[in-house]
Design an enzyme around this catalytic site. Structure first.
Site, PDB file in Angstrom:
ATOM      1  CG  ASP A  66      -0.266  -0.414   2.514  1.00  0.00           C
ATOM      2  OD1 ASP A  66       0.969  -0.400   2.567  1.00  0.00           O
ATOM      3  OD2 ASP A  66      -0.982  -0.749   3.477  1.00  0.00           O
ATOM      4  CG  ASN A 134      -8.459  -1.177  12.142  1.00  0.00           C
ATOM      5  OD1 ASN A 134      -7.525  -1.847  11.705  1.00  0.00           O
ATOM      6  ND2 ASN A 134      -8.939  -0.122  11.502  1.00  0.00           N
ATOM      7  CG  HIS A 136      -5.551  -1.982   8.894  1.00  0.00           C
ATOM      8  ND1 HIS A 136      -5.711  -0.655   9.209  1.00  0.00           N
ATOM      9  CD2 HIS A 136      -4.222  -2.221   9.059  1.00  0.00           C
ATOM     10  CE1 HIS A 136      -4.546  -0.142   9.546  1.00  0.00           C
ATOM     11  NE2 HIS A 136      -3.623  -1.068   9.456  1.00  0.00           N
ATOM     12  CD  GLU A 141      -8.593   1.047   7.782  1.00  0.00           C
ATOM     13  OE1 GLU A 141      -8.328   0.110   8.563  1.00  0.00           O
ATOM     14  OE2 GLU A 141      -8.304   2.236   8.025  1.00  0.00           O
TER      15      GLU A 141
HETATM   16  C1  GLP Z   1      -0.221   0.317   8.609  1.00  0.00           C
HETATM   17  C2  GLP Z   1       0.073  -0.531   7.364  1.00  0.00           C
HETATM   18  C3  GLP Z   1      -0.137  -1.987   7.639  1.00  0.00           C
HETATM   19  C4  GLP Z   1       0.528  -2.365   8.942  1.00  0.00           C
HETATM   20  C5  GLP Z   1      -0.137  -1.643  10.085  1.00  0.00           C
HETATM   21  C6  GLP Z   1       0.444  -1.970  11.451  1.00  0.00           C
HETATM   22  O1  GLP Z   1      -1.475   0.788   8.683  1.00  0.00           O
HETATM   23  N1  GLP Z   1      -0.700  -0.157   6.216  1.00  0.00           N
HETATM   24  O2  GLP Z   1       0.372  -2.750   6.549  1.00  0.00           O
HETATM   25  O3  GLP Z   1       0.437  -3.747   9.153  1.00  0.00           O
HETATM   26  O4  GLP Z   1      -0.008  -0.261   9.850  1.00  0.00           O
HETATM   27  O5  GLP Z   1       1.465  -1.087  11.766  1.00  0.00           O
HETATM   28  P1  GLP Z   1       2.509  -1.284  12.929  1.00  0.00           P
HETATM   29  O6  GLP Z   1       3.370  -2.430  12.494  1.00  0.00           O
HETATM   30  O7  GLP Z   1       3.254  -0.001  12.981  1.00  0.00           O
HETATM   31  O8  GLP Z   1       1.734  -1.599  14.156  1.00  0.00           O
END
Ligand code: GLP
Length: 241
Positions: A66, A134, A136, A141
């Site tokens: 993404d 959440n 995702h 989402e």
């Molecule tokens: C972002 C990314 C996800 C990732 C998530 C968790 O939103 N788009 O791909 O898995 O955050 O992030 P973190 O690893 O910082 O908790």
């Protein structure tokens, strides 16, 4: 699902990197799906060490999940920059072999189509995933329906609030992103899902043990036949292992 629990994120990162190494050394043209976020940093650190110790990645193609809409590739908070800083520049991968959605494409629908084509042309051998609090994956989402292909998504207030920590002004936090869809993720031959810390314990429980629900997008991974879940003790706390 194969669930592995480690003492620290850095131990877990070494394990994840060794799974990636197996994919990289066992194929002539390996394709790795990559994620961003704090969780994957220990994985990339370990992979960088493997490369410094001789692992060849010159034949690897990478496809990221993404990118934020509205952030140019050289924006400090863009996922392009994240990947460059934490992995690409450190392993000297050819930039033509790395793929991310373009968050400033003039025609976002055409950009989603272009990205679907990139994924079609490079079937993913191993997809690395983190998980949002959440549920995702990528930026798919929680919703009443999950979308199969690459699409533009309106980020939820919860995700925007979580992301705010990376931006100096609240109004600069992107409200939209382009994300690979659920079907593209599920088509990867192998998937690794990583989560570390107490704040992920509840969502890990809901994603793995509480049925498949579109309001917990990661729960759909229960349908995939080759998923390794890589946790630390804190994120695994509710699994009763
Ligand atoms: C972002 C990314 C996800 C990732 C998530 C968790 O939103 N788009 O791909 O898995 O955050 O992030 P973190 O690893 O910082 O908790």
């Amino acid at each position: 699902m194969n669930i592995r629990v480690f003492r620290t994120p850095s131990d877990a990162g070494i394990y994840a990197a060794s799974m990636l190494e197996r994919v990289i050394t066992s194929s002539e043209r390996p394709v790795i799906g990559l994620a961003t976020g704090e969780t994957v940093i220990p994985v990339y650190d370990a992979l960088v060490n493997f490369v410094r110790c001789g692992l060849n990645v010159s034949h690897v193609t990478t496809i990221n999940l993404d990118e934020y809409v509205g952030l140019a590739p050289d924006h400090p908070q863009s996922y392009h920059q994240f990947m460059d800083e934490h992995l690409f520049s450190r392993i000297g991968i050819r930039m033509q072999s790395t793929h991310l959605p373009n968050g400033v494409a003039p025609d976002l629908a055409a950009e989603c189509e272009r990205y679907n084509e990139v994924i079609r042309n490079h079937p993913i051998d191993m997809q690395v995933l983190g998980i949002g609090v959440n549920g995702h994956i990528g930026f798919n989402e929680p919703s009443h329906a999950l979308i199969t292909g690459t699409h533009v998504v309106n980020l939820t207030p919860e995700t925007i609030a979580m992301n705010a920590r990376f931006f100096s002004r609240k109004e600069d936090v992107p409200r939209q992103a382009i994300t690979m869809g659920i079907q593209s993720i599920l088509q990867a031959k192998q998937i690794m899902l990583l989560a570390f810390g107490e704040h992920k314990a509840d969502i890990i429980y809901r994603a793995l043990k509480d049925g498949i629900r579109t309001d917990v997008p990661a729960s759909i991974l229960q349908l995939h036949k080759d998923v390794t879940v890589i946790l630390d003790r804190q994120s695994a706390a509710r699994l009763g292992l």
